[in-house]
Write a protein that holds these residues in place. Sequence first.
Motif, PDB file in Angstrom:
ATOM      1  N   UNK A   1       0.825  -1.205   0.000  1.00  9.70           N
ATOM      2  CA  UNK A   1       0.000   0.000   0.000  1.00  9.70           C
ATOM      3  C   UNK A   1       0.860   1.255   0.000  1.00  9.70           C
ATOM      4  N   UNK A   2       1.994   1.204   0.706  1.00  8.24           N
ATOM      5  CA  UNK A   2       2.928   2.326   0.679  1.00  8.24           C
ATOM      6  C   UNK A   2       3.459   2.569  -0.718  1.00  8.24           C
ATOM      7  N   UNK A   3       3.784   1.476  -1.422  1.00  2.00           N
ATOM      8  CA  UNK A   3       4.249   1.607  -2.803  1.00  2.00           C
ATOM      9  C   UNK A   3       3.161   2.223  -3.675  1.00  2.00           C
ATOM     10  N   UNK A   4       1.942   1.701  -3.563  1.00  2.00           N
ATOM     11  CA  UNK A   4       0.849   2.208  -4.388  1.00  2.00           C
ATOM     12  C   UNK A   4       0.596   3.688  -4.131  1.00  2.00           C
ATOM     13  N   UNK A   5       0.808   4.132  -2.901  1.00  6.08           N
ATOM     14  CA  UNK A   5       0.588   5.545  -2.582  1.00  6.08           C
ATOM     15  C   UNK A   5       1.646   6.450  -3.215  1.00  6.08           C
ATOM     16  N   UNK A   6       2.780   5.878  -3.628  1.00  5.82           N
ATOM     17  CA  UNK A   6       3.810   6.688  -4.285  1.00  5.82           C
ATOM     18  C   UNK A   6       3.517   6.899  -5.766  1.00  5.82           C
ATOM     19  N   UNK A   7       2.627   6.095  -6.306  1.00  9.58           N
ATOM     20  CA  UNK A   7       2.302   6.197  -7.730  1.00  9.58           C
ATOM     21  C   UNK A   7       1.278   7.294  -7.974  1.00  9.58           C
ATOM     22  N   UNK A   8       1.312   7.846  -9.179  1.00 11.94           N
ATOM     23  CA  UNK A   8       0.258   8.796  -9.559  1.00 11.94           C
ATOM     24  C   UNK A   8      -1.057   8.027  -9.659  1.00 11.94           C
ATOM     25  N   UNK A   9      -2.142   8.746  -9.664  1.00 11.99           N
ATOM     26  CA  UNK A   9      -3.463   8.096  -9.729  1.00 11.99           C
ATOM     27  C   UNK A   9      -3.577   7.261 -11.002  1.00 11.99           C
TER      28      UNK A   9
ATOM     29  N   UNK B   1       1.578  -0.796 -21.571  1.00  5.88           N
ATOM     30  CA  UNK B   1       2.648  -1.777 -21.370  1.00  5.88           C
ATOM     31  C   UNK B   1       3.883  -1.124 -20.745  1.00  5.88           C
ATOM     32  N   UNK B   2       4.246   0.052 -21.242  1.00  5.21           N
ATOM     33  CA  UNK B   2       5.408   0.766 -20.710  1.00  5.21           C
ATOM     34  C   UNK B   2       5.177   1.168 -19.258  1.00  5.21           C
ATOM     35  N   UNK B   3       3.983   1.650 -18.965  1.00  4.86           N
ATOM     36  CA  UNK B   3       3.651   2.043 -17.591  1.00  4.86           C
ATOM     37  C   UNK B   3       3.726   0.842 -16.658  1.00  4.86           C
ATOM     38  N   UNK B   4       3.182  -0.284 -17.072  1.00  3.40           N
ATOM     39  CA  UNK B   4       3.224  -1.491 -16.247  1.00  3.40           C
ATOM     40  C   UNK B   4       4.659  -1.953 -16.019  1.00  3.40           C
ATOM     41  N   UNK B   5       5.465  -1.916 -17.062  1.00  2.00           N
ATOM     42  CA  UNK B   5       6.867  -2.312 -16.937  1.00  2.00           C
ATOM     43  C   UNK B   5       7.594  -1.412 -15.941  1.00  2.00           C
ATOM     44  N   UNK B   6       7.388  -0.124 -16.061  1.00  2.00           N
ATOM     45  CA  UNK B   6       8.042   0.818 -15.149  1.00  2.00           C
ATOM     46  C   UNK B   6       7.532   0.662 -13.721  1.00  2.00           C
TER      47      UNK B   6
END
Length: 150
Positions: free
Chosen positions: A90-98, A129-134
């Motif tokens: 959850x901490x990781x997910x909170x670092x991502x943009x929406x 695909x690029x977003x998922x890879x990153x």
Amino acid sequence: MQDAQTAEECENDTYLEAWNLIPPHEPTDYFYAFLARITRNISLNRCRDRSRLKRQAHICQLTAELEQCIPAPDDTACRLDDLAFCQVLNGFLSTLSIEKRNIFLRRYWYLDSVADIAQRFSLSQSKVKTTLHRCRKLLWNYLEKEGYTI
């Protein structure tokens, strides 16, 4: 009709599994997530069983994409660390943009195809695909930083 029956069987299996697991684990603060995880695992097992018969590898492909990031197998000893790992995730997910978070969750929680995600968010499949890879790379680095060995 078969999907409705399968859904009902998964629901019943969820109640049984929850009944068997609640006494030692007592999920008072996260009961919905506790039930959701059980339901998701039961459903994925049903899909795997069904796809073995059809020789489809959709879910196996998604698992393979993330298995390089998630370090531990799902066994009894690992379940003790699930809450801590959940907080880290959850901490990781909170670092991502929406946008990135939504793409990541649509792919790896809801098991949407890249094409469906691209259509849902009006993006090209290449961008998805690029977003998922990153995101997987960021997750790998984040988990390493949090002390999880990959």
